[in-house]
Each structure stands twice: as structure tokens, then as C-alpha cells.
Design a protein around this motif. Structure first.
Motif, PDB file in Angstrom:
ATOM      1  N   VAL A 199       7.251   8.999  -1.010  1.00  0.00           N
ATOM      2  CA  VAL A 199       7.766   7.910  -0.183  1.00  0.00           C
ATOM      3  C   VAL A 199       8.921   8.462   0.653  1.00  0.00           C
ATOM      4  N   ARG A 232       0.833  -1.209   0.000  1.00  0.00           N
ATOM      5  CA  ARG A 232       0.000   0.000   0.000  1.00  0.00           C
ATOM      6  C   ARG A 232       0.866   1.256   0.000  1.00  0.00           C
ATOM      7  N   SER A 233       1.874   1.251   0.870  1.00  0.00           N
ATOM      8  CA  SER A 233       2.785   2.391   0.923  1.00  0.00           C
ATOM      9  C   SER A 233       4.120   1.927   1.475  1.00  0.00           C
TER      10      SER A 233
END
Length: 219
Positions: free
Chosen positions: A176, A156-157
Motif C-alpha cells: 500500500v 479493493r486497494s
């Protein structure tokens, strides 16, 4: 909601950056192109497709780009057995995996080089996936590699661990966060100014302070 750790390989897990600079210097010399080693080092961390025009100019890229990349590979193969893992690299990967993160080792290097480095840090045993030059149309500082690394594990991340300003830039394009290491030869100030969330001396230093970072535990 970080569930994935994306870890750069060259310069972050294995001590390669100065070997890369010397190999590029020797490759360029084959074509009578002289670039100071300090300038070559400043470009290490970019993919070869970006590196040549950046350090030697667009004219050299047009005339010799593909040949230079092939020459670099030949020169790098001559020194690859001298390369060693950085202190704490294998332990850092194991700790990230034990904490429950999806773990991707992200490199834009040739497959044969990446697989050699994975063996140096026991990466095959712990990583869920890894990337090579085949996984990105455009290399760092473009975000392709980071994006594809995340997609490989359906994360997801992510948070990124890298050693160069180009790692920070690539991750930053996708919002990020990056934990940066000094092992690539870039200064702490440069890494922070480019957007690194925190800077550590080495894989060992980051390993010992993981609980103070976004990679303490998966969110």
C-alpha cells in the motif's frame, strides 16, 4: 486501482506525538526507568505492545509492560485536553470523501482517545469507518491495522496517509503506498528511505496537492 484512503490519526490529523513521548516518560519514571525523551519520540507511532520493549528493553517489558501501558494511559489522560488538530486536517478528510474515496481513520489507540480525536477533526461526520487498538492483534509496524482498515470498508486497494516510519512500514508490508507528513517529527529523508511515495509538510500541504498524488480521484 485505489478506492480507499486510510488515514492515520495520531500525529497525522492531531498533534499528539510529543504529548505521547512526555506521557511515556512520566509512566516510565513511576518504575524508575529512565529513557531520554528523544528516544521515546523515535518510538512514537508504534503500538504500546511494541513500544515498551523497543525503547526500554525486553526485561522492562517482562517486569512492567502491562503496568507501564496503564500508567501511560493515565498520564496521557492528563494532557489530552491540550491536544489540537493539525492545520488542514478536517479539510483533508472532507476533500478525500468528496472525491469519492472510502475513508478509514486508522489508529491503534484506545477507543476513548480515538473517539476524542475524531471529534477534533469532525471525523465521525466523514469517515466510513475507524479503527482502535481492538482491531489489531499486533500493532504497527505490523500490517494488521492497515489490513483491517481496508477490510472494514470492503475496499479493493488503498493508499495510506501517515506521519511516521512505522506507518510507512505497516502499509509497505501490503504494498500500500504511503503519503507521509512531517508532522510526526520524522525527516523527509527517513520517510522516503522507508518507502513513502511522497512527503508533505502538513495536512494542509497535502490537501493543496492531492491532485498530484495517487489520491487525486478513485481509480
Amino acid at each position: 486501482m485505489v478506492d480507499t484512503a486510510i488515514v492515520d490519526v495520531d500525529g497525522t490529523l492531531v498533534d499528539t506525538n510529543y504529548h505521547h513521548a512526555v506521557a511515556w516518560s512520566r509512566a516510565l519514571a513511576r518504575y524508575d526507568v529512565s529513557v531520554p525523551l528523544w528516544r521515546l519520540h523515535r518510538g512514537v507511532g508504534m503500538g504500546g505492545d511494541v513500544f515498551v520493549p523497543e525503547v526500554a528493553g525486553e526485561d522492562v517489558e517482562r517486569r512492567h509492560g502491562d503496568d507501564l501501558r496503564e500508567a501511560w494511559s493515565e498520564e496521557f489522560d492528563q494532557v489530552i485536553d491540550e491536544i489540537r488538530p493539525l492545520d488542514g486536517a478536517a479539510e483533508l478528510l472532507r476533500s478525500l470523501k468528496d472525491r469519492g474515496f472510502r475513508l478509514v481513520l486508522a489508529s491503534s489507540g484506545a477507543r476513548k482517545h480515538v473517539e476524542h480525536f475524531l471529534d477534533l477533526v469532525d471525523g465521525r461526520d466523514v469517515a466510513d469507518a475507524w479503527t482502535t487498538s481492538e482491531d489489531a492483534e499486533t500493532s504497527k509496524p505490523a500490517p494488521d491495522l492497515v489490513q483491517n482498515a481496508l477490510a472494514k470498508v470492503e475496499g479493493r486497494s488503498a493508499a495510506m496517509i501517515g506521519d511516521s516510519v512505522y506507518d510507512v512500514m505497516a502499509a509497505g508490508h501490503l504494498d500500500v503506498p504511503t503519503l507521509a507528513l512531517l508532522t510526526g517529527g520524522f525527516s523527509a529523508a527517513e520517510l522516503r528511505e522507508t518507502g513513502a511515495q511522497a512527503v508533505f509538510e502538513s495536512p494542509r500541504d497535502l490537501h493543496d496537492h492531492l491532485d498530484e498524488t495517487v489520491l487525486a480521484r478513485p481509480s
